[in-house]
Design a protein around this motif. Structure first.
Motif, PDB file in Angstrom:
ATOM      1  N   ASP A 173      52.847 -51.531  43.342  1.00 41.01           N
ATOM      2  CA  ASP A 173      51.568 -52.063  42.870  1.00 41.01           C
ATOM      3  C   ASP A 173      51.248 -53.401  43.531  1.00 41.01           C
ATOM      4  OD1 ASP A 173      52.671 -50.229  40.654  1.00 41.01           O
ATOM      5  OD2 ASP A 173      50.596 -50.526  40.031  1.00 41.01           O
TER       6      ASP A 173
ATOM      7  N   ASN B 183      46.696 -48.673  33.940  1.00 41.77           N
ATOM      8  CA  ASN B 183      47.439 -48.231  35.120  1.00 41.77           C
ATOM      9  C   ASN B 183      48.690 -47.485  34.659  1.00 41.77           C
ATOM     10  OD1 ASN B 183      48.717 -47.883  37.555  1.00 41.77           O
ATOM     11  ND2 ASN B 183      48.792 -50.051  38.088  1.00 41.77           N
ATOM     12  N   THR B 184      48.763 -46.196  34.938  1.00 43.11           N
ATOM     13  CA  THR B 184      49.889 -45.384  34.470  1.00 43.11           C
ATOM     14  C   THR B 184      51.128 -45.491  35.355  1.00 43.11           C
ATOM     15  OG1 THR B 184      49.251 -43.416  35.733  1.00 43.11           O
ATOM     16  CG2 THR B 184      48.248 -43.697  33.547  1.00 43.11           C
ATOM     17  N   GLY B 185      51.010 -46.107  36.513  1.00 44.21           N
ATOM     18  CA  GLY B 185      52.170 -46.206  37.403  1.00 44.21           C
ATOM     19  C   GLY B 185      52.462 -44.934  38.171  1.00 44.21           C
TER      20      GLY B 185
ATOM     21  N   PHE C 120      51.203 -42.291  41.211  1.00 39.93           N
ATOM     22  CA  PHE C 120      50.305 -42.282  42.357  1.00 39.93           C
ATOM     23  C   PHE C 120      50.697 -41.199  43.348  1.00 39.93           C
ATOM     24  CE2 PHE C 120      53.304 -45.800  42.494  1.00 39.93           C
ATOM     25  CZ  PHE C 120      53.972 -45.644  43.697  1.00 39.93           C
TER      26      PHE C 120
ATOM     27  N   LEU D 215      41.596 -46.907  48.272  1.00 42.54           N
ATOM     28  CA  LEU D 215      42.278 -46.556  47.030  1.00 42.54           C
ATOM     29  C   LEU D 215      41.330 -45.772  46.134  1.00 42.54           C
ATOM     30  CD1 LEU D 215      44.059 -49.890  46.041  1.00 42.54           C
ATOM     31  CD2 LEU D 215      45.153 -47.837  46.915  1.00 42.54           C
TER      32      LEU D 215
ATOM     33  N   PHE E 172      42.550 -54.704  40.371  1.00 43.98           N
ATOM     34  CA  PHE E 172      43.656 -54.570  39.424  1.00 43.98           C
ATOM     35  C   PHE E 172      43.772 -55.850  38.600  1.00 43.98           C
ATOM     36  CE2 PHE E 172      44.723 -51.725  42.871  1.00 43.98           C
ATOM     37  CZ  PHE E 172      45.273 -50.619  42.241  1.00 43.98           C
TER      38      PHE E 172
ATOM     39  N   LEU F 124      49.346 -51.640  46.610  1.00 43.98           N
ATOM     40  CA  LEU F 124      48.098 -51.198  46.004  1.00 43.98           C
ATOM     41  C   LEU F 124      47.080 -52.314  45.879  1.00 43.98           C
ATOM     42  CD1 LEU F 124      49.822 -48.690  45.413  1.00 43.98           C
ATOM     43  CD2 LEU F 124      48.735 -48.558  43.178  1.00 43.98           C
TER      44      LEU F 124
ATOM     45  N   GLY G  12      44.514 -43.393  36.066  1.00 42.52           N
ATOM     46  CA  GLY G  12      44.212 -44.370  35.033  1.00 42.52           C
ATOM     47  C   GLY G  12      43.949 -43.705  33.701  1.00 42.52           C
TER      48      GLY G  12
ATOM     49  N   ILE H  13      43.121 -51.012  35.801  1.00 39.78           N
ATOM     50  CA  ILE H  13      42.441 -50.685  37.053  1.00 39.78           C
ATOM     51  C   ILE H  13      40.937 -50.667  36.780  1.00 39.78           C
ATOM     52  CG2 ILE H  13      42.130 -48.955  38.867  1.00 39.78           C
ATOM     53  CD1 ILE H  13      44.910 -47.857  38.120  1.00 39.78           C
TER      54      ILE H  13
ATOM     55  N   THR I 227      45.696 -43.319  42.544  1.00 40.45           N
ATOM     56  CA  THR I 227      46.345 -43.730  41.302  1.00 40.45           C
ATOM     57  C   THR I 227      45.728 -42.940  40.145  1.00 40.45           C
ATOM     58  OG1 THR I 227      44.741 -45.485  40.847  1.00 40.45           O
ATOM     59  CG2 THR I 227      46.648 -46.063  42.203  1.00 40.45           C
TER      60      THR I 227
ATOM     61  N   VAL J  39      41.124 -43.879  42.071  1.00 38.05           N
ATOM     62  CA  VAL J  39      41.732 -43.698  40.760  1.00 38.05           C
ATOM     63  C   VAL J  39      41.103 -42.482  40.110  1.00 38.05           C
ATOM     64  CG1 VAL J  39      40.099 -45.316  39.664  1.00 38.05           C
ATOM     65  CG2 VAL J  39      42.260 -44.747  38.530  1.00 38.05           C
TER      66      VAL J  39
END
Length: 502
Positions: free
Chosen positions: A263, A216-218, A220, A273, A195, A267, A166, A179, A164, A275
């Motif tokens: 998400d 969280n920018t959405g 991935f 995971l 999260f 996620l 951030g 995140i 992801t 970031v």
């Protein structure tokens, strides 16, 4: 299943390994009303500058991913507008549009695209495919820095991480997800330690203060086999739908699967995971306050767009997309005017725009769905005036384009050509109408309007009858792949009952 949705099954380049991108462009959006409407959501609008958010996203994505491997997932209702916008960025992208018959959140949309990306590749080949997923309606300030982050993320994705991105949380935003960073992985990357979705103000302040949280920018990245294994484990109903695609195309089962975001569905449940802390400015442009924050301000701190007269105004967003907007003596306000609606609210109350839209929808207002001008694949129509028993439109038909062959049960129409030469089919007759000529279209009569020439055709259409809504259209033939069917056809369903017109 109608023909429009079949775009998702028949169009596009053949699957290819390597790196692929999915751009999610199916949202409807309410927080930027009255500019954003259901039929013209924010990703299709030029908010700051000449290019739309979708076009900016495409240009950015193509700096890393090949055009052949870039896929755009949108809603059936937006396919034709998306196609036109893609054409202006790269004509080859038109073939890579995938159409959802209905919005089901991000996980089904990603799986729909993966069906095309992976094709008939074996599970072994799938492990070599890295996929990036990007929203179409966000702002990224430094494309070179974004590109660097994506390239770092690709390496982690190949190692089996779902990656992801951030953005630095420098203000306590309650409308964003957060995140939490864990152990460092090097080069600006961290293990994800948790999260938090849209915290209250007190919690948001705490997370900004501790320095361990990112927005969280959405966006991935993942390896295809890793993603599908997570779907199988954490979203078994969706995986069963995906696995059955060899027997029945995914699009045919779309209505039966639940809405689910990547998400929440994956996620927040996965262990491996990572970031990457973004080295670029980012904003999701989720409300008018964000548009103000990012806009160029005048000497009084106002962001002014369009035909606006502002006298003694300070620290406000003033936007006109139709007519003169005159404002005097206000501070910390949002005023947005279109041809058919005006929004005015204090900057501190901008989150209430969604409540305005909900109230309008509850009373059945068409202002939620469309602007007075609605773009269609053949051109556009503009509602000039309407009242009990009548509606007046200006219709523009592009050179070489034609409307569907259709009829109406409840209304008759009168057409007057004001520019160009129109071809009219009325029952069994086909004839031409020049400027200042007219024709009557009785109700229940099959008819079609076409432009056989090389210049724009414009007509004035006067509708009369007891019911004038756009769902009084029975479509018999259409060159743009929209649903067709006679008066008793099962194809006359919800797709025929949208305010898409003609």
């Amino acid at each position: 299943m109608g023909q429009t949705g079949d775009i998702a099954q028949t169009a596009g380049a053949s699957p290819a390994p390597g790196v692929q991108a999915i751009i999610l462009a199916g949202g409807s959006g309410t927080r930027l009303w009255p500019l954003s409407r259901t039929l013209l959501p924010k990703q299709l609008l030029a908010i700051n500058g000449e290019k739309t958010l979708l076009q900016n996203t495409l240009a950015r994505t193509l700096s890393v991913f090949p055009a052949r491997g870039t896929w755009v997932v949108t809603n059936e209702e937006h396919v034709f507008e998306v196609r036109g916008q893609l054409r202006r960025v790269d004509p080859g992208l038109e073939a890579n549009i995938l159409a959802e018959p209905m919005g089901k959140n991000t996980l089904p949309a990603v799986l729909l695209a993966l069906d095309r990306i992976l094709g008939e590749n074996s599970p072994e080949a799938q492990s070599g495919v890295v996929v990036g997923v990007f929203p179409s309606d966000h702002m990224v300030g430094d494309v070179a820095a974004w590109k660097s982050c994506v390239e770092r993320g690709e390496s982690l994705a190949r190692d089996g991480y779902l990656v992801t991105f951030g953005a630095r949380a420098d203000t306590p935003e309650t409308g964003y997800g957060y995140i939490r960073r864990g152990a460092a992985l090097g080069d600006g990357a961290y293990v994800v330690d948790g999260f938090t979705e849209k915290p209250d103000l007190e919690m948001a302040r705490s997370m900004v203060a501790d320095g361990a949280h990112l927005w969280n920018t959405g966006m991935f990245l993942f390896r295809a086999d890793v993603f599908l294994a997570a779907v199988e484990k954490h979203a078994p109903m969706h995986f069963a739908w995906w696995r059955a695609r060899r027997e029945k195309p995914l699009i045919l089962g779309y209505g039966g699967i639940p809405e689910l975001s990547v998400d929440y569905g994956l996620l927040e449940r996965m262990k491996r995971l990572a970031v990457i802390e973004a080295g670029f400015d980012w904003d999701d442009l989720g409300n008018w306050a964000a548009v103000y924050r990012l806009g160029a301000k005048d000497q009084n701190g106002c962001v002014v767009q369009g035909d606006v007269l502002a006298l003694d105004c300070h620290d406000s967003l003033l936007v006109s997309r139709g007519g003169k907007l005159a404002v005097t003596g206000i501070s910390d306000m949002i005023v947005v005017q279109t041809r058919d609606a005006t929004l005015a609210c204090p900057m501190s109350r901008q989150q209430g725009v969604k409540d305005v839209v909900a109230a309008l929808a509850a009373e059945g207002s068409p202002l939620v769905e469309a602007h007075v001008t609605v773009r269609r694949p053949w051109g556009s129509y503009t509602v000039l005036e309407e009242g009990p028993g009548y509606k007046i439109k200006r219709i523009e038909v592009l050179p070489g384009a034609r409307l569907s062959l259709q009829m109406h049960h409840h209304r008759s129409e009168h057409w007057v050509v004001i520019a160009g030469t129109a071809e009219v089919q009325l029952g069994e007759r086909i004839f031409l109408l020049a400027e200042n000529q007219s024709v009557d279209i009785p109700k229940t009569t099959e008819h079609r309007l076409s432009n056989p020439g090389k210049v724009l055709v414009e007509i004035i259409e006067i509708q009369s009858g007891p019911y004038l809504e756009e769902d009084d259209i029975v479509r018999y033939d259409d060159v743009y792949g929209r649903r067709v069917g006679g008066a008793d056809s099962p194809e006359i369903d919800r797709a025929q009952k949208r305010p898409e017109g003609e």
